[in-house]
Scaffold this motif. Structure first.
Motif, mmCIF file in Angstrom:
data_model
loop_
_atom_site.group_PDB
_atom_site.id
_atom_site.type_symbol
_atom_site.label_atom_id
_atom_site.label_comp_id
_atom_site.label_asym_id
_atom_site.label_seq_id
_atom_site.Cartn_x
_atom_site.Cartn_y
_atom_site.Cartn_z
ATOM 1 N N LEU A 257 0.822 -1.208 0.000
ATOM 2 C CA LEU A 257 0.000 0.000 0.000
ATOM 3 C C LEU A 257 0.861 1.266 0.000
ATOM 4 O O LEU A 257 0.516 2.259 -0.636
ATOM 5 N N LEU A 258 1.990 1.219 0.708
ATOM 6 C CA LEU A 258 2.881 2.377 0.714
ATOM 7 C C LEU A 258 3.462 2.614 -0.674
ATOM 8 O O LEU A 258 3.624 3.758 -1.109
ATOM 9 N N GLY A 259 3.731 1.519 -1.393
ATOM 10 C CA GLY A 259 4.231 1.675 -2.757
ATOM 11 C C GLY A 259 3.200 2.284 -3.686
ATOM 12 O O GLY A 259 3.520 3.140 -4.518
ATOM 13 N N VAL A 260 1.934 1.878 -3.555
ATOM 14 C CA VAL A 260 0.875 2.455 -4.383
ATOM 15 C C VAL A 260 0.671 3.924 -4.053
ATOM 16 O O VAL A 260 0.457 4.762 -4.949
ATOM 17 N N SER A 261 0.719 4.269 -2.760
ATOM 18 C CA SER A 261 0.576 5.685 -2.377
ATOM 19 C C SER A 261 1.697 6.535 -2.954
ATOM 20 O O SER A 261 1.491 7.694 -3.330
ATOM 21 N N ALA A 262 2.909 5.952 -3.055
ATOM 22 C CA ALA A 262 4.026 6.676 -3.671
ATOM 23 C C ALA A 262 3.761 6.924 -5.148
ATOM 24 O O ALA A 262 4.096 7.981 -5.692
ATOM 25 N N GLN A 263 3.130 5.958 -5.825
ATOM 26 C CA GLN A 263 2.788 6.148 -7.240
ATOM 27 C C GLN A 263 1.769 7.268 -7.411
ATOM 28 O O GLN A 263 1.877 8.094 -8.323
ATOM 29 N N LEU A 264 0.770 7.319 -6.537
ATOM 30 C CA LEU A 264 -0.233 8.381 -6.611
ATOM 31 C C LEU A 264 0.384 9.750 -6.328
ATOM 32 O O LEU A 264 -0.015 10.750 -6.925
ATOM 33 N N GLU A 265 1.357 9.776 -5.443
ATOM 34 C CA GLU A 265 2.025 11.046 -5.156
ATOM 35 C C GLU A 265 2.817 11.523 -6.367
ATOM 36 O O GLU A 265 2.852 12.718 -6.664
ATOM 37 N N VAL A 266 3.442 10.593 -7.094
ATOM 38 C CA VAL A 266 4.153 10.966 -8.317
ATOM 39 C C VAL A 266 3.174 11.506 -9.357
ATOM 40 O O VAL A 266 3.461 12.488 -10.060
ATOM 41 N N SER B 53 3.478 15.275 -10.682
ATOM 42 C CA SER B 53 3.674 15.479 -12.109
ATOM 43 C C SER B 53 2.703 16.521 -12.646
ATOM 44 O O SER B 53 3.080 17.400 -13.430
ATOM 45 N N VAL B 54 1.447 16.434 -12.228
ATOM 46 C CA VAL B 54 0.455 17.428 -12.661
ATOM 47 C C VAL B 54 0.861 18.821 -12.191
ATOM 48 O O VAL B 54 0.875 19.787 -12.968
ATOM 49 N N ILE B 55 1.206 18.936 -10.913
ATOM 50 C CA ILE B 55 1.580 20.231 -10.346
ATOM 51 C C ILE B 55 2.835 20.769 -11.014
ATOM 52 O O ILE B 55 2.933 21.959 -11.358
ATOM 53 N N PHE B 56 3.819 19.914 -11.207
ATOM 54 C CA PHE B 56 5.107 20.353 -11.746
ATOM 55 C C PHE B 56 4.965 20.900 -13.154
ATOM 56 O O PHE B 56 5.432 21.999 -13.467
ATOM 57 N N PHE B 57 4.324 20.141 -14.036
ATOM 58 C CA PHE B 57 4.211 20.565 -15.429
ATOM 59 C C PHE B 57 3.294 21.771 -15.582
ATOM 60 O O PHE B 57 3.432 22.541 -16.533
ATOM 61 N N ALA B 58 2.371 21.955 -14.670
ATOM 62 C CA ALA B 58 1.443 23.081 -14.773
ATOM 63 C C ALA B 58 2.074 24.393 -14.336
ATOM 64 O O ALA B 58 1.706 25.455 -14.845
ATOM 65 N N ARG B 59 3.038 24.363 -13.434
ATOM 66 C CA ARG B 59 3.477 25.641 -12.869
ATOM 67 C C ARG B 59 4.984 25.851 -12.764
ATOM 68 O O ARG B 59 5.427 26.998 -12.564
ATOM 69 N N GLU B 60 5.806 24.806 -12.873
ATOM 70 C CA GLU B 60 7.225 24.967 -12.551
ATOM 71 C C GLU B 60 7.915 25.984 -13.446
ATOM 72 O O GLU B 60 8.592 26.904 -12.971
ATOM 73 N N PRO C 202 -7.119 7.332 2.594
ATOM 74 C CA PRO C 202 -6.703 8.379 3.541
ATOM 75 C C PRO C 202 -5.671 9.349 2.965
ATOM 76 O O PRO C 202 -5.711 10.552 3.250
ATOM 77 N N PHE C 203 -4.736 8.851 2.153
ATOM 78 C CA PHE C 203 -3.740 9.736 1.542
ATOM 79 C C PHE C 203 -4.401 10.718 0.571
ATOM 80 O O PHE C 203 -4.022 11.895 0.512
ATOM 81 N N ALA C 204 -5.368 10.241 -0.187
ATOM 82 C CA ALA C 204 -6.054 11.116 -1.138
ATOM 83 C C ALA C 204 -6.850 12.200 -0.415
ATOM 84 O O ALA C 204 -6.811 13.373 -0.802
ATOM 85 N N LEU C 205 -7.566 11.819 0.639
ATOM 86 C CA LEU C 205 -8.341 12.811 1.397
ATOM 87 C C LEU C 205 -7.413 13.825 2.061
ATOM 88 O O LEU C 205 -7.718 15.024 2.119
ATOM 89 N N GLY C 206 -6.278 13.345 2.548
ATOM 90 C CA GLY C 206 -5.319 14.266 3.145
ATOM 91 C C GLY C 206 -4.760 15.254 2.147
ATOM 92 O O GLY C 206 -4.586 16.440 2.455
ATOM 93 N N GLN C 207 -4.471 14.798 0.925
ATOM 94 C CA GLN C 207 -3.947 15.701 -0.102
ATOM 95 C C GLN C 207 -4.978 16.737 -0.506
ATOM 96 O O GLN C 207 -4.646 17.900 -0.762
ATOM 97 N N LEU C 208 -6.247 16.346 -0.571
ATOM 98 C CA LEU C 208 -7.308 17.303 -0.890
ATOM 99 C C LEU C 208 -7.430 18.370 0.186
ATOM 100 O O LEU C 208 -7.567 19.566 -0.130
ATOM 101 N N SER C 209 -7.342 17.978 1.443
ATOM 102 C CA SER C 209 -7.402 18.966 2.530
ATOM 103 C C SER C 209 -6.193 19.892 2.499
ATOM 104 O O SER C 209 -6.291 21.075 2.845
ATOM 105 N N HIS C 210 -5.048 19.378 2.070
ATOM 106 C CA HIS C 210 -3.846 20.209 1.930
ATOM 107 C C HIS C 210 -4.072 21.314 0.903
ATOM 108 O O HIS C 210 -3.749 22.492 1.144
#
Length: 592
Positions: free
Chosen positions: A47-56, A60-67, A210-218
């Motif tokens: 599960l930690l490995g899958v969460s790392a994939q979702l974070e990438v 990636s979306v954030i980086f290409f949109a604004r960097e 839980p990781f997805a909900l946490g990222q949305l609240s962030h």
């Protein structure tokens, strides 16, 4: 004299801003660290490995949109930011008749491009990610699809705050950023941990939800704070947080983003009367470099997802999270602040109209930049000495204590020990590339992109050898990253030496940034002493599940480390004293 005083004032503000960001990172990462330790009790390596994939995916979306836009905007001179009435030019004001602050409004308008890019990018990257998933991964990670959708929404929410963020960053409003990231981090930890605990108590398999909900609240936290402070600044400086047409003269820009020809004659300075053309052209030229840079930055995750199982991905993600903690605490704020500092300090690095030689002010600015860069490299070399002497022998002990015995036999300890040698390369490369991004021309940016493409091939080849041929697992991935990072550092080093040589600044050398020989010798001795005294920790060892024994061993290691730190402090006392004086704003920058 006035220009030099302005540069020194900007230097002091940037240094204090960097200190504030570092303090923010320490506090926010401490909260995140505690939350993650609790979360590890509810997670498997898969599960930690899958969460790392979702974070990438999210990054990636954030980086290409604004960097690339962020870098280009930081290189735009905002010298009229502190004045509501900038001086007229050729009989016309830099503000239109309605009194709008054109410099700030141009920055805000550019921020909306990130929001526009944030619409197709989540769809495209989401499609790529879903098509790369295996049926085994889908079945072993509950709520994976809906979590991906939530991550896409979270990215869009965070990008909505980009117009307010870029104008705050342009105005050096570090306090606002500290508040925003503190609130966002607290909300993410609270929601992530709270939902995970609720799912465990209710016997529900939430998976990575839980990781997805946490990222949305962030993202919601960032948006709320930036809108609040951005609205107040907009009223104070007379601009709008909504996109607004701009007419008349453009805001001042520096040489790096200004075309060589007169665009006022050839083409309008503003595209569609909204977007400042020179800054947008610089951002578009940096986009190719951003793509390659992101692929290299996140290439470890891409490689490990292709060449290894989700369980191995989780092991590497754990070691990477702990090993990269210092990078997120210290290196990232310093990199961002130094990029802003060098952009402003060297904004006037253009030849005069009548001669091809630098002005006296340009020479002074270049010398000040060289001194600051040399001090940063020196500080990083001392920090690297401490890390490589203390962390590799003690990494398995620390990991067994904070992550629990489940992870002791997973290979994460060995991976974290190897990561300790990668951290210095990560630090030096961050500052070096920040300087290059601050002063490079468009042609030099394209040249760097081409070389980074070459380095990406080297990185892929090294990763294939270490992961597939020699089957070194996550440790091999760290080695491949180290080879890639070393190549990038060499290129940046050559660029920096050539840049200062053109400016007439000499004296920069490798020996000037290396630690004192006494400190270096103490580091070697300390490292060997720890290797002989620290026991091997694995899942079957006597200390693996015994917190008391682990703490005792760490205290023994600390007894060896304290004398070493004292030797470093004494042998480098002059440099450390000057650094403290610089942070206080009382030291005069010397020429190298």
């Amino acid at each position: 004299m006035a220009a030099q005083e302005t540069a020194e004032s900007s230097s002091t503000r940037t240094l204090r801003g960097a200190s504030l960001l570092i303090l923010l990172q320490v506090v926010s990462r401490a909260i995140t660290f505690i939350a993650n330790q609790l979360l590890l009790r509810f997670l498997t390596a898969q599960l930690l490995g899958v969460s790392a994939q979702l974070e990438v995916y999210y990054l990636s979306v954030i980086f290409f949109a604004r960097e690339s836009l962020r870098v280009a905007i930081q290189r735009q001179d905002s010298s009229d930011a502190s004045s509501s009435k900038p001086p007229p030019s050729k009989g016309s004001s830099t503000k239109p008749e309605n009194g709008t602050n054109k410099s700030a409004q141009a920055v805000v308008n550019l921020g909306y491009i990130s929001l526009v890019l944030g619409i197709p990018l989540p769809i495209f990257f989401g499609w790529l990610y879903l098509n790369s998933l295996s049926s085994a991964t889908l079945s072993s990670a509950p709520n994976l699809i809906i979590s991906l959708y939530i991550y896409a929404i979270a990215a869009a929410v965070e990008l909505i705050s980009e117009p307010a963020f870029v104008v705050m960053q342009n105005r050096l409003q570090f306090g606002t950023r500290a508040t925003a990231e503190s609130v966002a981090t607290f909300l993410r930890c609270l929601v992530t941990l709270g939902s995970a605990v609720w799912g465990a108590n209710a016997n529900r398999e939430l998976g990575v939800l839980p990781f997805a909900l946490g990222q949305l609240s962030h993202g919601i936290g960032l948006l709320a704070v930036y809108l609040w402070h951005g609205t107040r600044l907009a009223k104070k400086e007379n601009f709008s947080l909504l996109p607004k047409r701009i007419s008349g003269n453009p805001p001042p820009i520096n040489r790096a983003s200004q075309p060589t020809k007169n665009l006022a004659v050839e083409s309008p300075q503003f595209i569609l009367s909204y977007f400042y053309r020179p800054t947008l052209q610089l951002a578009s030229s940096m986009m190719a470099q951003s793509v390659v840079k992101h692929l290299l930055t996140q290439g470890d995750t891409f490689l490990v997802s292709i060449l290894s199982s989700p369980t191995a991905q989780g092991v590497y993600a754990l070691a990477n999270n702990y090993g990269g903690l210092l990078a997120r605490l210290v290196f990232q704020p310093v990199e961002e602040s130094s990029r802003s500092y060098f952009s402003r300090l060297l904004a006037s690095e253009s030849p005069t109209a009548t001669t091809n030689q630098p002005t006296k002010q340009t020479s002074a600015a270049a010398q000040q930049a060289a001194s600051a860069l040399q001090s940063l490299f020196k500080a990083y070399s001392l920090l690297s000495l401490v890390i490589t002497a203390l962390l590799p022998p003690t990494a398995p002990l620390v990991l067994a204590l904070v992550a629990g015995p489940r992870w002791s036999g997973s290979g994460a300890g060995a991976c974290l020990a190897a990561y300790a040698w990668y951290i210095p390369l990560l630090a030096i490369n961050g500052v070096a590339e920040a300087f290059v991004a601050s002063v490079a021309t468009e042609a030099e940016v394209h040249q760097q992109s081409a070389w980074m493409g070459v380095f990406s091939v080297v990185f892929g080849a090294a990763g294939f050898l270490f992961l597939r041929v020699w089957d070194m697992g996550a440790v091999g991935l760290v080695l491949a990253n180290g080879i890639n990072m070393a190549c990038r550092i060499v290129w940046c080093g050559v660029f920096i030496l050539r840049f200062f040589r053109r400016k007439g600044v000499m004296g920069l050398g490798l020996l000037d940034v290396l630690p004192n020989p006494v400190a270096f010798l103490a580091g070697v001795i300390t490292s060997q002493a720890l290797k002989m005294s620290v026991p091997v920790v694995d899942a079957e060892g006597p200390a693996a599940g015994n917190a008391r024994k682990l703490i005792v061993e760490l205290f023994k290691a600390a007894a060896v480390a304290v004398p070493f730190l004292m030797v470093v402090a004494v042998s480098e006392r002059e440099f450390l004293y000057e650094g403290i004086q610089t942070l206080k704003g009382t030291r005069q920058i010397k020429s190298p």
